[in-house]
Motif scaffolding. Structure first.
Motif, PDB file in Angstrom:
ATOM      1  N   ALA A  15      -2.529  -2.006  -1.540  1.00  0.00           N
ATOM      2  CA  ALA A  15      -2.738  -1.684  -0.073  1.00  0.00           C
ATOM      3  C   ALA A  15      -3.676  -0.341   0.069  1.00  0.00           C
ATOM      4  O   ALA A  15      -4.415  -0.201   0.871  1.00  0.00           O
ATOM      5  CB  ALA A  15      -1.326  -1.247   0.587  1.00  0.00           C
ATOM      6  N   PHE A  16      -3.613   0.652  -0.905  1.00  0.00           N
ATOM      7  CA  PHE A  16      -4.235   1.932  -0.653  1.00  0.00           C
ATOM      8  C   PHE A  16      -5.803   1.356  -1.233  1.00  0.00           C
ATOM      9  O   PHE A  16      -6.896   1.848  -0.586  1.00  0.00           O
ATOM     10  CB  PHE A  16      -3.871   2.772  -1.878  1.00  0.00           C
ATOM     11  CG  PHE A  16      -4.818   3.991  -1.862  1.00  0.00           C
ATOM     12  CD1 PHE A  16      -4.585   5.082  -0.899  1.00  0.00           C
ATOM     13  CD2 PHE A  16      -5.717   4.354  -3.056  1.00  0.00           C
ATOM     14  CE1 PHE A  16      -5.392   6.247  -0.953  1.00  0.00           C
ATOM     15  CE2 PHE A  16      -6.303   5.320  -2.670  1.00  0.00           C
ATOM     16  CZ  PHE A  16      -6.330   6.376  -1.971  1.00  0.00           C
ATOM     17  N   ARG A  55       4.536  -2.855   6.574  1.00  0.00           N
ATOM     18  CA  ARG A  55       4.851  -1.823   5.274  1.00  0.00           C
ATOM     19  C   ARG A  55       3.447  -1.556   4.714  1.00  0.00           C
ATOM     20  O   ARG A  55       3.561  -0.185   4.710  1.00  0.00           O
ATOM     21  CB  ARG A  55       5.589  -2.821   4.263  1.00  0.00           C
ATOM     22  CG  ARG A  55       5.999  -1.859   3.298  1.00  0.00           C
ATOM     23  CD  ARG A  55       6.821  -2.739   2.199  1.00  0.00           C
ATOM     24  NE  ARG A  55       8.080  -3.127   2.848  1.00  0.00           N
ATOM     25  CZ  ARG A  55       9.020  -3.882   2.402  1.00  0.00           C
ATOM     26  NH1 ARG A  55       8.649  -4.408   1.049  1.00  0.00           N
ATOM     27  NH2 ARG A  55      10.183  -4.021   3.130  1.00  0.00           N
ATOM     28  N   PRO A  56       2.463  -1.983   4.467  1.00  0.00           N
ATOM     29  CA  PRO A  56       1.431  -1.730   3.959  1.00  0.00           C
ATOM     30  C   PRO A  56       0.607  -0.724   4.709  1.00  0.00           C
ATOM     31  O   PRO A  56      -0.329   0.058   4.191  1.00  0.00           O
ATOM     32  CB  PRO A  56       0.434  -3.090   3.294  1.00  0.00           C
ATOM     33  CG  PRO A  56       1.404  -3.877   3.642  1.00  0.00           C
ATOM     34  CD  PRO A  56       1.914  -3.705   4.888  1.00  0.00           C
ATOM     35  N   LEU A  92       1.548  -4.213  -8.193  1.00  0.00           N
ATOM     36  CA  LEU A  92       1.685  -2.982  -7.667  1.00  0.00           C
ATOM     37  C   LEU A  92       1.369  -3.050  -6.383  1.00  0.00           C
ATOM     38  O   LEU A  92      -0.090  -2.850  -5.816  1.00  0.00           O
ATOM     39  CB  LEU A  92       0.800  -2.150  -8.446  1.00  0.00           C
ATOM     40  CG  LEU A  92       1.287  -2.011  -9.856  1.00  0.00           C
ATOM     41  CD1 LEU A  92       0.008  -0.971 -10.655  1.00  0.00           C
ATOM     42  CD2 LEU A  92       2.480  -1.195  -9.907  1.00  0.00           C
ATOM     43  N   PRO A  93       2.231  -3.655  -5.224  1.00  0.00           N
ATOM     44  CA  PRO A  93       1.696  -3.718  -3.927  1.00  0.00           C
ATOM     45  C   PRO A  93       1.216  -2.395  -3.299  1.00  0.00           C
ATOM     46  O   PRO A  93       0.401  -2.632  -2.209  1.00  0.00           O
ATOM     47  CB  PRO A  93       2.972  -4.274  -3.134  1.00  0.00           C
ATOM     48  CG  PRO A  93       3.975  -4.064  -4.092  1.00  0.00           C
ATOM     49  CD  PRO A  93       3.338  -3.937  -5.255  1.00  0.00           C
ATOM     50  N   ARG A  94       1.694  -1.353  -3.619  1.00  0.00           N
ATOM     51  CA  ARG A  94       1.269  -0.061  -3.026  1.00  0.00           C
ATOM     52  C   ARG A  94      -0.120   0.168  -3.348  1.00  0.00           C
ATOM     53  O   ARG A  94      -0.982   0.700  -2.500  1.00  0.00           O
ATOM     54  CB  ARG A  94       2.045   1.035  -3.319  1.00  0.00           C
ATOM     55  CG  ARG A  94       3.647   0.833  -2.643  1.00  0.00           C
ATOM     56  CD  ARG A  94       4.453   1.989  -2.969  1.00  0.00           C
ATOM     57  NE  ARG A  94       5.884   1.901  -2.365  1.00  0.00           N
ATOM     58  CZ  ARG A  94       6.975   2.622  -2.624  1.00  0.00           C
ATOM     59  NH1 ARG A  94       6.620   3.583  -3.405  1.00  0.00           N
ATOM     60  NH2 ARG A  94       8.008   2.534  -2.072  1.00  0.00           N
ATOM     61  N   ALA A  95      -0.364   0.246  -4.448  1.00  0.00           N
ATOM     62  CA  ALA A  95      -1.771   0.389  -5.211  1.00  0.00           C
ATOM     63  C   ALA A  95      -2.769  -0.580  -4.500  1.00  0.00           C
ATOM     64  O   ALA A  95      -3.938  -0.140  -4.016  1.00  0.00           O
ATOM     65  CB  ALA A  95      -1.855   0.267  -6.611  1.00  0.00           C
ATOM     66  N   ALA A 117      -0.686  -7.085  -0.880  1.00  0.00           N
ATOM     67  CA  ALA A 117       0.148  -6.228  -0.710  1.00  0.00           C
ATOM     68  C   ALA A 117       1.074  -6.662   0.274  1.00  0.00           C
ATOM     69  O   ALA A 117       2.368  -6.290   0.019  1.00  0.00           O
ATOM     70  CB  ALA A 117      -0.708  -4.779  -0.505  1.00  0.00           C
ATOM     71  N   LEU A 131      -0.334   3.262   3.908  1.00  0.00           N
ATOM     72  CA  LEU A 131      -1.162   3.312   2.423  1.00  0.00           C
ATOM     73  C   LEU A 131      -2.740   2.807   2.844  1.00  0.00           C
ATOM     74  O   LEU A 131      -3.770   3.433   2.202  1.00  0.00           O
ATOM     75  CB  LEU A 131      -0.463   2.678   1.423  1.00  0.00           C
ATOM     76  CG  LEU A 131       0.492   3.427   0.863  1.00  0.00           C
ATOM     77  CD1 LEU A 131       1.212   2.602  -0.300  1.00  0.00           C
ATOM     78  CD2 LEU A 131       0.163   4.619   0.185  1.00  0.00           C
ATOM     79  N   ARG A 183       3.167  -8.986  -0.926  1.00  0.00           N
ATOM     80  CA  ARG A 183       3.867  -8.653  -2.421  1.00  0.00           C
ATOM     81  C   ARG A 183       4.071  -9.494  -3.486  1.00  0.00           C
ATOM     82  O   ARG A 183       4.882  -9.597  -4.195  1.00  0.00           O
ATOM     83  CB  ARG A 183       5.560  -8.191  -2.073  1.00  0.00           C
ATOM     84  CG  ARG A 183       5.640  -7.204  -0.905  1.00  0.00           C
ATOM     85  CD  ARG A 183       6.963  -6.642  -0.835  1.00  0.00           C
ATOM     86  NE  ARG A 183       7.480  -6.041  -2.005  1.00  0.00           N
ATOM     87  CZ  ARG A 183       7.242  -4.568  -1.936  1.00  0.00           C
ATOM     88  NH1 ARG A 183       6.425  -3.928  -1.175  1.00  0.00           N
ATOM     89  NH2 ARG A 183       7.792  -4.119  -2.871  1.00  0.00           N
TER      90      ARG A 183
END
Length: 464
Positions: A268-269, A303-304, A263-266, A256, A307, A259
Motif C-alpha cells: 500500500a505504501f 484499510r490501505p 506484506l500488504p502494508r508495504a 494490498a 498508507l 491482501r
C-alpha cells in the motif's frame, strides 16, 4: 481478512450466439467509421487552414510507406502470439505467466520500433529538439534547476524549455538526468529504458486483474495486452515509462487491498509512493486516482488508504522542499499550452477525433470488448451495490473507470491531438475488455490487433 470473490461466466459472453458476435463486429465497424471520419474531416480541415497541426490526422504522423530491420521480427512475433498466445496463456504455469507476458510485450514493442531502424526508431527518438535529453546539461546543479524550473516554462521566457520538458513536471526530465549520472546517458539508453520499463505495464495489468477479477480473466486478457497496437507508441516514448509507473501503482494497491501479497502494508505504501511519482512525471496522470479509488471500491475496503496517502506525500514533499512548485508549474503549463499549437487546434474536432486516435491505439478487439463492457455495465453496477460482483463484473467496472478517466482528459481540452501516445496510461486499462470476447473468436481479434499495428508502423512515420 482476505476478500472472497465468486466467479461466473463473463457478463456479455454470449459464446455461440451469433447475435453477440454480430454485435461485436458492428461495434468494430463503428470504430472503423469513426477513424475514417476523423481522417476525412481532419484532412479537409488541415488542407483548409492547417489548424490541426498534424500531417496525417487524426494521428501525429506523416505518410511514409517503408519497411525496416524490425519488419520480419514484427511479423513473426505477431504470428506467434496469434497462433500460440491464447492456448499458452491458458495453460502456462502461474509463476511463468507474468515474465512470459513481459518478454512477449518487449519483443513486440522492440520489433515494431526497429521497423524504423535502431537510430530513428530507438536511439534518436528522445534526442530531438522537443525532448528531455536536450536539457541534461542544464541540470548540473539539480537543486538550482528545480528551483528555477517554472521560470522557463512559458514561450518567450529566457531559455524556455523544449515542448516535452515544459509540458511535464520535472520528475520526467530528472529521470533521464539520473540515468546520465549513473553512466546510462544518451538516446540509446533512454530509449531502451522507456521500452523495457514501459513493457512492464503488461505484467502490472495482469497482477491487477488476478487480484481484482480472477486468474482465468487475467489469462484471457494476456495476449490482448501483449499484442496491442498502442505498442507502436510504447517504443520509443517517455509516456510508456509513465504508463508503467502508474500501472504498478494500481497493481500494488490491488495486492494490498485484497491482501494477496505477503506484506500488504508495504504494498500500500509503495502504491502511494508510485502514485506520487506519477503526478511528478505528468500533470494529467493525477487522473490515475480514479483507478486507485476504483480498486478500493471493488475490494470494499479503505484499510490501505492511510498508507497509500502517506506514500503519495513522499515525492511531492521532496520536490517541494527542493524548491519546485507543482501548482505554479501546472498554471504556467496551461498558459504555455495555449501559446502554442494547443491554443489553435480546434476543440470541436479533437474532442471526438481523440477517440478515433484511441480506437487506433487500442485496436478493434478492444472496441468489441468495450461493447460487451457496456452491455454488462448495468448488471455490474447493481451487483456492486449489493457486494455480489463476480470476476467479469469487476473487470467491467475497472474498464469503465479507465474510460471515465480518459473521457475526463478528453473533455479538459488539454489533450488536443497526440493522444495515441499521451493516453497510454489509460488505454492500458481498456485492453483487458477483450477478455470478455468469446473463446472461439480470440485468434481473429488478435489478428485484427496485429494488422492495425503493422499497418500504422509500416505506412506512417509517427511523431515524437
Amino acid at each position: 481478512m482476505k476478500t472472497e470473490y465468486r466467479t461466473a461466466r463473463p457478463v456479455g459472453d454470449d459464446t455461440g450466439h451469433r447475435t453477440g458476435r454480430r454485435r461485436d463486429l458492428i461495434a468494430a465497424a463503428a470504430g472503423i467509421l469513426l477513424v475514417t471520419a476523423a481522417v476525412l474531416v481532419g484532412r479537409s480541415i488541415q488542407d483548409s487552414d492547417g489548424s490541426l497541426y498534424v500531417h496525417w490526422p487524426p494521428l501525429l504522423a506523416s505518410w511514409y510507406p517503408h519497411t525496416g530491420p524490425g519488419t520480419p521480427a514484427a511479423v513473426v512475433v505477431a504470428a506467434a502470439v496469434v497462433a500460440y498466445g491464447p492456448p499458452l496463456a491458458d495453460r502456462i504455469r502461474r509463476r511463468a505467466l507474468l515474465p512470459t507476458a513481459w518478454a512477449a510485450s518487449l519483443a513486440w514493442v522492440l520489433s515494431l520500433a526497429l521497423i524504423d531502424g535502431w537510430g530513428r526508431g530507438i536511439a534518436e527518438r528522445l534526442t530531438t529538439k522537443h525532448e528531455y535529453l536536450q536539457v541534461i546539461d542544464r541540470f548540473q546543479d539539480i537543486g538550482a534547476a528545480l528551483r528555477g524550473f517554472d521560470d522557463h516554462i512559458l514561450i518567450g521566457s529566457p531559455g524556455n524549455w523544449p515542448a516535452h520538458v515544459a509540458g511535464h513536471p520535472p520528475g520526467a526530465t530528472l529521470t533521464f538526468v539520473l540515468l546520465d549520472r549513473i553512466g546510462l546517458g544518451g538516446g540509446a539508453w533512454a530509449g531502451v529504458w522507456c521500452i523495457v520499463v514501459g513493457s512492464s505495464a503488461v505484467p502490472a495489468a495482469l497482477v491487477t486483474l488476478r487480484a481484482l477479477a480472477d486468474e482465468r480473466l487475467a489469462r484471457r486478457a494476456a495476449p490482448f495486452l501483449v499484442l496491442a497496437p498502442v505498442a507502436v507508441w510504447t517504443g520509443t516514448s517517455a509516456d510508456a515509462y509513465f504508463a508503467a509507473v502508474a500501472a504498478w501503482s494500481v497493481a500494488l494497491l490491488a495486492l494490498a487491498a485484497t491482501r494477496s501479497v505477503r506484506l500488504p502494508r508495504a504494498a500500500a505504501f509503495a502504491s502511494g509512493l508510485l502514485y506520487g511519482l506519477t503526478c511528478y512525471l505528468s500533470y494529467g496522470l493525477t487522473l490515475i486516482a480514479i483507478l486507485l479509488l476504483t480498486v478500493l471500491v471493488l475490494t470494499r475496503t479503505a484499510r490501505p488508504f492511510p498508507l497509500v496517502l502517506l506514500g503519495a506525500l513522499v515525492v511531492p514533499a521532496a520536490f517541494t522542499l527542493a524548491g519546485y512548485n507543482w501548482w505554479e508549474g501546472y498554471r504556467l503549463l496551461v498558459e504555455r499550452y495555449y501559446q502554442g499549437a494547443g491554443g489553435l487546434r480546434p476543440y470541436s474536432y479533437w474532442v471526438w477525433a481523440n477517440l478515433a486516435c484511441t480506437t487506433i491505439a487500442a485496436g478493434l478487439a478492444t472496441v468489441a470488448g468495450l461493447r460487451r463492457t457496456a452491455a454488462g455495465a448495468p448488471g455490474a453496477v447493481r451487483a456492486l451495490r449489493t457486494g455480489t460482483t463476480c470476476a467479469s463484473q469487476r473487470l467491467i467496472l475497472l474498464t469503465l473507470m479507465a474510460l471515465l478517466a480518459l473521457l475526463a482528459a478528453d473533455l479538459s481540452g488539454m489533450s488536443k491531438a497526440e493522444t495515441e501516445r499521451i493516453w497510454q496510461p489509460f488505454i492500458l486499462w481498456l485492453l483487458p475488455a477483450a477478455a470478455l470476447l468469446p473463446t472461439g473468436t480470440r485468434r481473429g481479434w488478435l489478428t485484427a490487433q496485429a494488422v492495425v499495428a503493422l499497418l500504422v508502423n509500416h505506412l506512417l512515420w509517427t511523431g515524437w
